[in-house]
Motif scaffolding. Structure first.
Motif, mmCIF file in Angstrom:
data_model
loop_
_atom_site.group_PDB
_atom_site.id
_atom_site.type_symbol
_atom_site.label_atom_id
_atom_site.label_comp_id
_atom_site.label_asym_id
_atom_site.label_seq_id
_atom_site.Cartn_x
_atom_site.Cartn_y
_atom_site.Cartn_z
ATOM 1 N N PHE A 225 4.955 12.747 -5.350
ATOM 2 C CA PHE A 225 4.436 12.425 -6.672
ATOM 3 C C PHE A 225 3.272 11.439 -6.644
ATOM 4 O O PHE A 225 2.827 10.989 -7.699
ATOM 5 N N GLY A 226 2.801 11.099 -5.469
ATOM 6 C CA GLY A 226 1.681 10.171 -5.364
ATOM 7 C C GLY A 226 1.921 9.138 -4.273
ATOM 8 O O GLY A 226 3.013 9.032 -3.711
ATOM 9 N N LYS A 227 0.893 8.352 -3.974
ATOM 10 C CA LYS A 227 0.954 7.335 -2.923
ATOM 11 C C LYS A 227 1.328 5.990 -3.545
ATOM 12 O O LYS A 227 0.667 5.528 -4.492
ATOM 13 N N ILE A 228 2.381 5.373 -3.014
ATOM 14 C CA ILE A 228 2.907 4.145 -3.620
ATOM 15 C C ILE A 228 2.985 3.007 -2.605
ATOM 16 O O ILE A 228 3.219 3.213 -1.413
ATOM 17 N N GLY A 229 2.769 1.784 -3.094
ATOM 18 C CA GLY A 229 2.990 0.574 -2.319
ATOM 19 C C GLY A 229 4.011 -0.293 -3.036
ATOM 20 O O GLY A 229 4.245 -0.128 -4.243
ATOM 21 N N VAL A 230 4.621 -1.240 -2.298
ATOM 22 C CA VAL A 230 5.626 -2.134 -2.893
ATOM 23 C C VAL A 230 5.266 -3.579 -2.543
ATOM 24 O O VAL A 230 5.405 -4.007 -1.399
ATOM 25 N N ASN A 231 4.785 -4.298 -3.531
ATOM 26 C CA ASN A 231 4.361 -5.693 -3.393
ATOM 27 C C ASN A 231 5.484 -6.563 -3.950
ATOM 28 O O ASN A 231 5.576 -6.777 -5.150
ATOM 29 N N ILE A 232 6.343 -7.073 -3.070
ATOM 30 C CA ILE A 232 7.577 -7.717 -3.528
ATOM 31 C C ILE A 232 7.319 -9.131 -4.058
ATOM 32 O O ILE A 232 6.739 -9.970 -3.380
ATOM 33 N N CYS A 233 7.735 -9.368 -5.269
ATOM 34 C CA CYS A 233 7.828 -10.648 -5.972
ATOM 35 C C CYS A 233 6.648 -11.598 -5.746
ATOM 36 O O CYS A 233 5.603 -11.429 -6.343
ATOM 37 N N PHE A 234 6.803 -12.592 -4.876
ATOM 38 C CA PHE A 234 5.825 -13.665 -4.735
ATOM 39 C C PHE A 234 4.455 -13.147 -4.308
ATOM 40 O O PHE A 234 3.437 -13.813 -4.509
ATOM 41 N N GLY A 235 4.426 -11.946 -3.746
ATOM 42 C CA GLY A 235 3.154 -11.347 -3.365
ATOM 43 C C GLY A 235 2.238 -11.098 -4.542
ATOM 44 O O GLY A 235 1.027 -10.924 -4.363
ATOM 45 N N ARG A 236 2.792 -11.086 -5.760
ATOM 46 C CA ARG A 236 1.934 -10.826 -6.922
ATOM 47 C C ARG A 236 0.991 -11.990 -7.197
ATOM 48 O O ARG A 236 -0.010 -11.831 -7.903
ATOM 49 N N HIS A 237 1.293 -13.179 -6.664
ATOM 50 C CA HIS A 237 0.414 -14.328 -6.850
ATOM 51 C C HIS A 237 -0.778 -14.298 -5.889
ATOM 52 O O HIS A 237 -1.634 -15.179 -5.965
ATOM 53 N N HIS A 238 -0.808 -13.341 -4.992
ATOM 54 C CA HIS A 238 -1.842 -13.284 -3.955
ATOM 55 C C HIS A 238 -2.723 -12.049 -4.164
ATOM 56 O O HIS A 238 -2.350 -10.932 -3.787
ATOM 57 N N PRO A 239 -3.898 -12.215 -4.754
ATOM 58 C CA PRO A 239 -4.757 -11.060 -5.045
ATOM 59 C C PRO A 239 -5.057 -10.182 -3.834
ATOM 60 O O PRO A 239 -5.144 -8.958 -3.962
ATOM 61 N N LEU A 240 -5.189 -10.789 -2.655
ATOM 62 C CA LEU A 240 -5.488 -9.991 -1.472
ATOM 63 C C LEU A 240 -4.325 -9.095 -1.079
ATOM 64 O O LEU A 240 -4.517 -8.053 -0.431
ATOM 65 N N ASN A 241 -3.111 -9.475 -1.470
ATOM 66 C CA ASN A 241 -1.955 -8.644 -1.159
ATOM 67 C C ASN A 241 -2.023 -7.325 -1.932
ATOM 68 O O ASN A 241 -1.845 -6.241 -1.377
ATOM 69 N N TRP A 242 -2.271 -7.422 -3.248
ATOM 70 C CA TRP A 242 -2.480 -6.215 -4.033
ATOM 71 C C TRP A 242 -3.629 -5.383 -3.448
ATOM 72 O O TRP A 242 -3.544 -4.159 -3.325
ATOM 73 N N PHE A 243 -4.703 -6.079 -3.137
ATOM 74 C CA PHE A 243 -5.925 -5.430 -2.668
ATOM 75 C C PHE A 243 -5.669 -4.568 -1.431
ATOM 76 O O PHE A 243 -6.151 -3.437 -1.324
ATOM 77 N N MET A 244 -4.888 -5.099 -0.493
ATOM 78 C CA MET A 244 -4.676 -4.367 0.755
ATOM 79 C C MET A 244 -3.825 -3.113 0.546
ATOM 80 O O MET A 244 -4.045 -2.091 1.210
ATOM 81 N N TYR A 245 -2.851 -3.158 -0.365
ATOM 82 C CA TYR A 245 -2.124 -1.921 -0.680
ATOM 83 C C TYR A 245 -3.080 -0.888 -1.261
ATOM 84 O O TYR A 245 -3.024 0.300 -0.923
ATOM 85 N N SER A 246 -3.973 -1.350 -2.099
ATOM 86 C CA SER A 246 -4.967 -0.449 -2.683
ATOM 87 C C SER A 246 -5.905 0.108 -1.613
ATOM 88 O O SER A 246 -6.233 1.300 -1.618
ATOM 89 N N MET A 247 -6.329 -0.729 -0.687
ATOM 90 C CA MET A 247 -7.238 -0.276 0.369
ATOM 91 C C MET A 247 -6.588 0.778 1.259
ATOM 92 O O MET A 247 -7.257 1.620 1.842
ATOM 93 N N HIS A 248 -5.262 0.715 1.363
ATOM 94 C CA HIS A 248 -4.533 1.732 2.141
ATOM 95 C C HIS A 248 -4.215 2.969 1.299
ATOM 96 O O HIS A 248 -3.507 3.857 1.771
ATOM 97 N N GLY A 249 -4.723 2.998 0.071
ATOM 98 C CA GLY A 249 -4.657 4.225 -0.711
ATOM 99 C C GLY A 249 -3.607 4.291 -1.789
ATOM 100 O O GLY A 249 -3.398 5.356 -2.390
ATOM 101 N N ALA A 250 -2.939 3.166 -2.096
ATOM 102 C CA ALA A 250 -1.884 3.216 -3.107
ATOM 103 C C ALA A 250 -2.464 3.580 -4.478
ATOM 104 O O ALA A 250 -3.446 2.985 -4.930
ATOM 105 N N GLU A 251 -1.837 4.544 -5.116
ATOM 106 C CA GLU A 251 -2.196 4.916 -6.482
ATOM 107 C C GLU A 251 -1.344 4.165 -7.499
ATOM 108 O O GLU A 251 -1.758 3.947 -8.641
#
Length: 384
Positions: A225-251
Motif C-alpha cells: 500500500f505504499g512505502k512507510i517509515g516509523v519515527n518513534i516518539c522523541f524522534g519527532r523533535h529532530h527534523p533531520l530524523n524525519w528528513f532521512m526517512y523521506s530521503m529513503h523514499g517514505a511516502e
C-alpha cells in the motif's frame, strides 16, 4: 472546564465559534477543508458499543492524465492501558491485545490498509519510574514474541499492514532491550523492524536506563500500500530524523508516541505537520491517553515532590499532508481510531509545486555537518 473534561480543540471551537467564522478559522488552523470519510454504520455502532472515538477524513489529490489515484487508508489507534499497572504482566498484555484487537476489527470494517499503534502499546509507559522490575518483563522478541504472533494473525485475517511498537528483547545480542516498531506485512509475515533513533533525557524521560539509541538507521518498508517509515516518539523533535526517512523514499511516516500534557502538548500539533510540509510526505502522529498510576513514588528531577504518575497522556492523534493541511485530532481523553484516506499522488504534486528537495542544497549541508562534528570545528563567524 477541567483538564480531564476537555475533549478536543475542535469540539470547543465548534461549540463556541459562530458558523460563519468557524470555516475561516479552520482554514487558518488546519489548511484546506477535508471531506469526512463515510464510514460503515456497523463500524460506527461498534465504536459506540466499545466506547471509543471514531473519526474519518479524506485527503484528495488533483486528478492526473498519466497516473491513476494512489489511494491508501491508514488507521491510527490511541488507547489507555486496560488493567492497573500492578496487575500480573501477562494479564496486562492479554487485556491490551483484546482491547486493541477489537479496535483493529473496526478498522477492518472501515477498509484500513495500514494500522499503527502507539509507542510501547502492550504495557504501561513505566520508563519514568526508573525501576527495572517488572517492566523489563514486558519485553518480547520482535520476530517471535507473543505480540508479534498476535499481530501476524490480525494482519493476515484483515489483509492489513500492522505497525506494532513494542519493548523488544534482543536475545541474539545478550538480551539487549530496544524500543522497536515491528512491521507486519498484510501477508502475515514480519517485514522488518525499526528501532527508536533518539532517546530522551528530559526529566522522567531518561529512557537510556532501559534501552539505547537504535541501530537500524532510517529503514523504509515497501508495503503493498505504499512505502512507510516509523519515527518513534522523541524522534519527532529532530527534523533531520524525519528528513532521512523521506530521503529513503517514505511516502507515509508514522510517529507512535507517549507524551504528557505538561511536557509537550503545545508542540504536538506543530511537529508532525511541519515534517509533512518539509519532506513532501504524509505524517501520522499517534499518542496514548489516560493517566497511569504506579505503586511506588518517583521524582522527575524537577524539584517537585515524589508522585505516583507521570501526568496525563493527551491523545489528539492526527494525520498531516504535504500541502500543510491536517486532520482534526482524536479525543484528548478517550480511546480512539482515526481512519484517513490518502491519495499518495499528492506527495509528488506538492513536491513539484514547492521543490523543497530540488532546492535543498544537501551537498552544502553535508559538507558543513561533516566539519561540525569534528573536535577542531570552528564556527563560521565573521567578526570586525
Amino acid at each position: 472546564m477541567s483538564e480531564s473534561s476537555f475533549e478536543s480543540v475542535e469540539k470547543t471551537l465548534e461549540a463556541h465559534v459562530p458558523e460563519a467564522e468557524l470555516k475561516e478559522l479552520k482554514r487558518i488552523l488546519y489548511g484546506k477543508d477535508l471531506k469526512k470519510l463515510i464510514l460503515p454504520q456497523s463500524a460506527v455502532e461498534a465504536a459506540q458499543d466499545r466506547d471509543f472515538d471514531l473519526q474519518g477524513y479524506v485527503f484528495e489529490a488533483a486528478p492526473e492524465q498519466l497516473r491513476p489515484p494512489k489511494i491508501v487508508r491508514v488507521g491510527l489507534i490511541q488507547n489507555k492501558i486496560v488493567l492497573p499497572t500492578d496487575a500480573p504482566v501477562l494479564d496486562q498484555i492479554t487485556a491490551l491485545h483484546k482491547r486493541v484487537g477489537e479496535m483493529v476489527e473496526v478498522a477492518a470494517l472501515c477498509g484500513v490498509n495500514i494500522v499503527c499503534f502507539q509507542e510501547a502499546w502492550t504495557m504501561p509507559f513505566a520508563f519514568c519510574t526508573r525501576e527495572k522490575g517488572p517492566w523489563t518483563e514486558f519485553a518480547e522478541s520482535a520476530e517471535e514474541g507473543l505480540t508479534t504472533r498476535f499481530c501476524k494473525e490480525l494482519a493476515k485475517k484483515y489483509n492489513m499492514v500492522v505497525v506494532s511498537p513494542i519493548l523488544e528483547r534482543d536475545e541474539i545480542h545478550g538480551g539487549t532491550l530496544w524500543n522497536t516498531a515491528v512491521v507486519v506485512s498484510n501477508s502475515g509475515n514480519v517485514l522488518g523492524k525499526s528501532r527508536k533513533n533518539h532517546i530522551p533525557r528530559v526529566g522522567d524521560f531518561n529512557e537510556s536506563t532501559y534501552y539505547m539509541e537504535g541501530n537500524t538507521g532510517h529503514r523504509v518498508f515497501q508495503t503493498q500500500f505504499g512505502k512507510i517509515g516509523v519515527n518513534i516518539c522523541f524522534g519527532r523533535h529532530h527534523p533531520l530524523n524525519w528528513f532521512m526517512y523521506s530521503m529513503h523514499g517514505a511516502e507515509i511516516i508514522f510517529n507512535p508516541s507517549a507524551t504528557v500534557i505538561a511536557l509537550s502538548e503545545p508542540m504536538w500539533s506543530i511537529e508532525a505537520r511541519n515534517a509533512a510540509i518539509a519532506n513532501h510526505c504524509f505524517t501520522c502522529a499517534i499518542n496514548r491517553v489516560g493517566t497511569e498510576y504506579f505503586k511506588n513514588e518517583f521524582t522527575s528531577g524537577d524539584g517537585k515532590k515524589a508522585h505516583h504518575d507521570l501526568g496525563r497522556f493527551y491523545g489528539s492523534s492526527y494525520v498531516a499532508a504535504p500541502d500543510g493541511s491536517r486532520s482534526p485530532g482524536l479525543s484528548r481523553i478517550r480511546d480512539g481510531l482515526l481512519v484517513v484516506e490518502l491519495d499518495l499522488n499528492l506527495n509528488q504534486q506538492i513536491a513539484d509545486k514547492w521543490n523543497f528537495k530540488m532546492t535543498g542544497r544537501y551537498e552544502m549541508y553535508a559538507d558543513e555537518l561533516t566539519k561540525a562534528v569534528q573536535d577542531d570545528f570552528k564556527p563560521n563567524i565573521v567578526k570586525e
